[in-house]
Design a protein around this motif. Structure first.
Motif, PDB file in Angstrom:
ATOM      1  N   TYR A  20       0.744  -1.214   0.233  1.00  0.00           N
ATOM      2  CA  TYR A  20      -0.197  -0.145  -0.247  1.00  0.00           C
ATOM      3  C   TYR A  20       1.001   1.077   0.046  1.00  0.00           C
ATOM      4  CZ  TYR A  20      -3.999  -3.059   1.377  1.00  0.00           C
ATOM      5  OH  TYR A  20      -5.123  -4.270   0.804  1.00  0.00           O
ATOM      6  N   TYR A  21       0.367   2.138  -0.803  1.00  0.00           N
ATOM      7  CA  TYR A  21       1.542   3.555  -0.958  1.00  0.00           C
ATOM      8  C   TYR A  21       0.880   4.382  -0.732  1.00  0.00           C
ATOM      9  CZ  TYR A  21       3.865   0.316  -3.625  1.00  0.00           C
ATOM     10  OH  TYR A  21       4.669  -0.991  -5.037  1.00  0.00           O
ATOM     11  N   LYS A  22       1.200   5.958  -0.512  1.00  0.00           N
ATOM     12  CA  LYS A  22       0.523   6.954  -0.338  1.00  0.00           C
ATOM     13  C   LYS A  22       0.109   7.514  -2.262  1.00  0.00           C
ATOM     14  CE  LYS A  22       1.922   9.067   3.937  1.00  0.00           C
ATOM     15  NZ  LYS A  22       2.906  10.096   4.165  1.00  0.00           N
ATOM     16  N   ALA A 115      -8.850  -1.880  -7.452  1.00  0.00           N
ATOM     17  CA  ALA A 115      -7.358  -1.349  -7.106  1.00  0.00           C
ATOM     18  C   ALA A 115      -7.682   0.148  -7.623  1.00  0.00           C
ATOM     19  CB  ALA A 115      -6.354  -1.767  -8.403  1.00  0.00           C
ATOM     20  N   LEU A 116      -6.693   0.694  -6.884  1.00  0.00           N
ATOM     21  CA  LEU A 116      -6.520   2.718  -6.435  1.00  0.00           C
ATOM     22  C   LEU A 116      -5.554   2.979  -7.163  1.00  0.00           C
ATOM     23  CD1 LEU A 116      -8.811   3.709  -4.105  1.00  0.00           C
ATOM     24  CD2 LEU A 116      -9.142   3.547  -6.523  1.00  0.00           C
ATOM     25  N   GLY A 220      -2.992   1.552  -4.563  1.00  0.00           N
ATOM     26  CA  GLY A 220      -2.960  -0.437  -3.710  1.00  0.00           C
ATOM     27  C   GLY A 220      -3.952  -0.229  -4.559  1.00  0.00           C
ATOM     28  N   ALA A 221      -3.903  -2.606  -4.778  1.00  0.00           N
ATOM     29  CA  ALA A 221      -5.090  -3.136  -4.981  1.00  0.00           C
ATOM     30  C   ALA A 221      -5.309  -4.363  -3.907  1.00  0.00           C
ATOM     31  CB  ALA A 221      -4.881  -3.233  -5.899  1.00  0.00           C
ATOM     32  N   MET A 349      -8.376   1.870   0.676  1.00  0.00           N
ATOM     33  CA  MET A 349      -8.078   0.106  -0.708  1.00  0.00           C
ATOM     34  C   MET A 349      -9.480   0.566  -0.717  1.00  0.00           C
ATOM     35  SD  MET A 349      -7.458  -0.112  -3.380  1.00  0.00           S
ATOM     36  CE  MET A 349      -5.721   0.335  -3.099  1.00  0.00           C
ATOM     37  N   HIS A 350     -10.355   1.500  -0.832  1.00  0.00           N
ATOM     38  CA  HIS A 350     -11.630   1.788  -0.926  1.00  0.00           C
ATOM     39  C   HIS A 350     -12.125   0.579  -0.202  1.00  0.00           C
ATOM     40  CE1 HIS A 350     -13.764   4.507  -4.502  1.00  0.00           C
ATOM     41  NE2 HIS A 350     -13.812   4.190  -3.150  1.00  0.00           N
TER      42      HIS A 350
END
Ligand SMILES: [Zn+2]
Lengths: 400, 146
Positions: A20-22, A115-116, A220-221, A349-350
């Protein structure tokens, strides 16, 4: 009494996440993140990725099933569904829809995915890029009501007014999430503890929401794999069963979440679970006090609070007393909440990361494990419509 | 021109929906009249405008003028600019106003006056018309305490 339902008939057998990333920090495209999460979930399940034959997502996910099934060279594509609704309201509904496809016999192995990459695409925390504000939006946007916090925040204010809710109740949610994230190396806010003072001194995004009341923006996803309950033990010795689920809204919640008809809903100060929560509990055959651990979507902490109240986990007149960090933190809290750090402190991640954490708790694999957790409640997107909720259990067959 | 409006120009301008919903409302505000959609059969007020009456299903809908009086139902004070045009306009106050004489219809606007003034739910307000000239002129309905 109840018709046949999905209760106990479908299991989560695999979970997968990317790092997971900013926002904007992912080295990969959104589609690559999506593929990585799906392959990780398949590996976790011991499923040959080519055997996936169903897809379920939400929020107009850009990573469409046809491209995924082609690039992963799937043997068959038998099911692909999208949950209506723009925000993260549909996240738990996407899992429920996947389960429905299996139960109906349309498909056998479903991946639920999200995914975003907000660096590659638009940001959630900024105004929607619209040259003009048509219809519903014309009565809202020209007054500077443009971002999610602004679209939904006045419901929180009204709820706080009606029930005398103090800022400390919102703060408790943020503190619990951040405390949990400190034990979670995957969390974007790992190593960045939050104190009550830091919260109090933080700037407002829009009153009453401080910076720490608002979800992060991340890249991330995440993905999870569903199969029919009777096949679950082919893949895992810790299947997690879907016991109950509901997706939708209270009556007349508006044509668009945040548009002017949303602000004219007959029941305004609602997170939108008053009809859904009883339905999900009834399907699962459980009561609110059977819930061992909760993963509740925080777009904004105030919405999370409203969602928990509407799920019967706290009476409205007890909010200020109940919402303190000690009650919301694992392992000893009365209602351990967002034990991975949630949208606020693990990753936005929503909300799919919340469902994954619910599964982890029931497998006994959380960084903030609740002892003997048998029932996990996971709640998607408060304040929006449709919203969704799902109940997972370790035991498919018997009532707790 | 920018000094005459509560928020600087540059936010998306209001236009009717592709179906034409809102046309009468925006025309009325140009004449400094506040109107609300109302069913001509069952007399129910509704907002935002819709294609049919949500109460009786009737299709005879009109717009009727209201007093412009109301009370603050909810509010927010925005501190973080989410649009380039707002950078120098922070903070600003948004109110959700329940109209006094149109069922329970609620409208959104800005609360005029001191941007850091205390705001309370239940306080009485009245409509103020804010003209936005230009190639596609329109008029916003703002609110001030009475
Ligand atoms: Zn009618």
């Amino acid at each position: 009494m109840p018709r046949d339902t999905i209760r106990g008939k479908v299991a989560v057998v695999g979970i997968g996440e990317t790092a997971y990333y900013k926002r904007g920090q992912s080295p990969h495209s959104e589609f690559k993140l999506c593929l990585d999460a799906i392959r990780a979930a398949a590996r976790d399940a011991g499923v040959d990725v080519r055997d996936i034959d169903g897809f379920s997502s939400y929020s107009d996910d850009r990573n469409d099933a046809m491209r995924i099934s082609s690039v992963l060279d799937l043997k068959e594509l038998n099911y692909c569904v999208m949950q209506w609704g723009g925000g993260g309201g549909g996240v738990m509904g996407a899992i429920a829809n996947g389960a429905a496809g299996i139960l109906a016999g349309y498909c056998d192995t479903v991946v639920v995915h999200r995914a975003l990459a907000q660096g590659q695409f638009g940001r959630f925390g900024q105004a929607m890029a619209m040259p003009v504000a048509p219809g519903e939006w014309g009565h809202v946007m020209p007054y500077g009501v443009l971002s999610a916090a602004q679209l939904f925040g006045m419901r929180i204010t009204r709820f706080m007014h009606e029930h005398g809710v103090q800022q400390s109740a919102l703060r408790a949610i943020a503190l619990a999430c951040y405390q949990h994230a400190q034990n979670n190396p995957r969390a974007v806010m790992h190593g960045k503890p939050l104190t009550a003072d830091l919260y109090d001194q933080s700037r407002y995004i829009t009153e009453p929401l401080h910076l720490y009341d608002c979800c992060q923006e991340n890249d991330g996803a995440a993905a999870l794999i569903l199969v029919a309950a009777e096949r679950a033990r082919e893949f895992t010795d810790k299947p997690v069963y879907i016991l109950g689920a509901a997706t939708g809204s209270a009556p007349a919640q508006g044509a668009t979440a945040g548009g002017i008809s949303y602000h004219n809903a007959p029941d305004y100060a609602t997170a939108n679970f008053k009809t859904l929560a009883p339905r999900a509990y009834r399907m699962a055959g459980i009561e609110p006090n059977d819930v061992d651990v909760v993963q509740a979507y925080e777009n904004f902490s105030g919405g999370t609070l409203m969602a928990l109240v509407e799920h019967g986990l706290c009476e409205p007149d007890a909010i200020n007393h109940f919402f303190v960090p000690e009650n919301l933190t694992a392992p000893h809290g009365k209602l351990p909440l967002n034990t991975s750090g949630g949208n606020l402190a693990e990753c936005y991640m929503h909300g799919l990361e919340l469902a994954i954490e619910g599964v982890r708790q029931l497998r006994g694999e959380s960084c903030n494990q609740v002892q003997n957790a048998r029932i996990a409640l996971c709640i998607g997107g408060p304040l929006v419509a449709p919203a969704s909720t799902i109940i997972f259990g370790t035991d498919a067959g018997t009532n707790p | 021109m920018t000094d005459d409006t509560y928020l600087p120009r540059g936010l998306p301008d209001p236009v009717p929906s592709p179906e034409g919903l809102g046309t009468e409302y925006w025309a009325a505000t140009r004449n400094h009249k506040l109107v609300v959609q109302r069913c001509q059969d069952c007399r129910t007020w509704q907002w935002g405008p819709e294609i049919i009456c949500r109460s009786c299903g009737g299709e005879k809908l009109g717009y009727e003028q209201v007093s412009g009086k109301g009370t603050i139902f909810s509010w927010q004070r925005a501190w973080h600019p989410v649009h380039a045009s707002l950078k120098d306009a922070m903070p600003y106050i948004v109110v959700l106003v329940e109209l006094a004489d149109a069922g329970k219809v609620r409208m959104i606007g800005n609360l005029l006056g001191d941007r850091e003034q205390p705001v309370q739910i239940g306080v009485s307000v009245e409509a103020v018309f804010e003209d936005h000239p230009g190639d596609h002129p329109f008029t916003l309905v703002q609110w001030r305490k009475t």
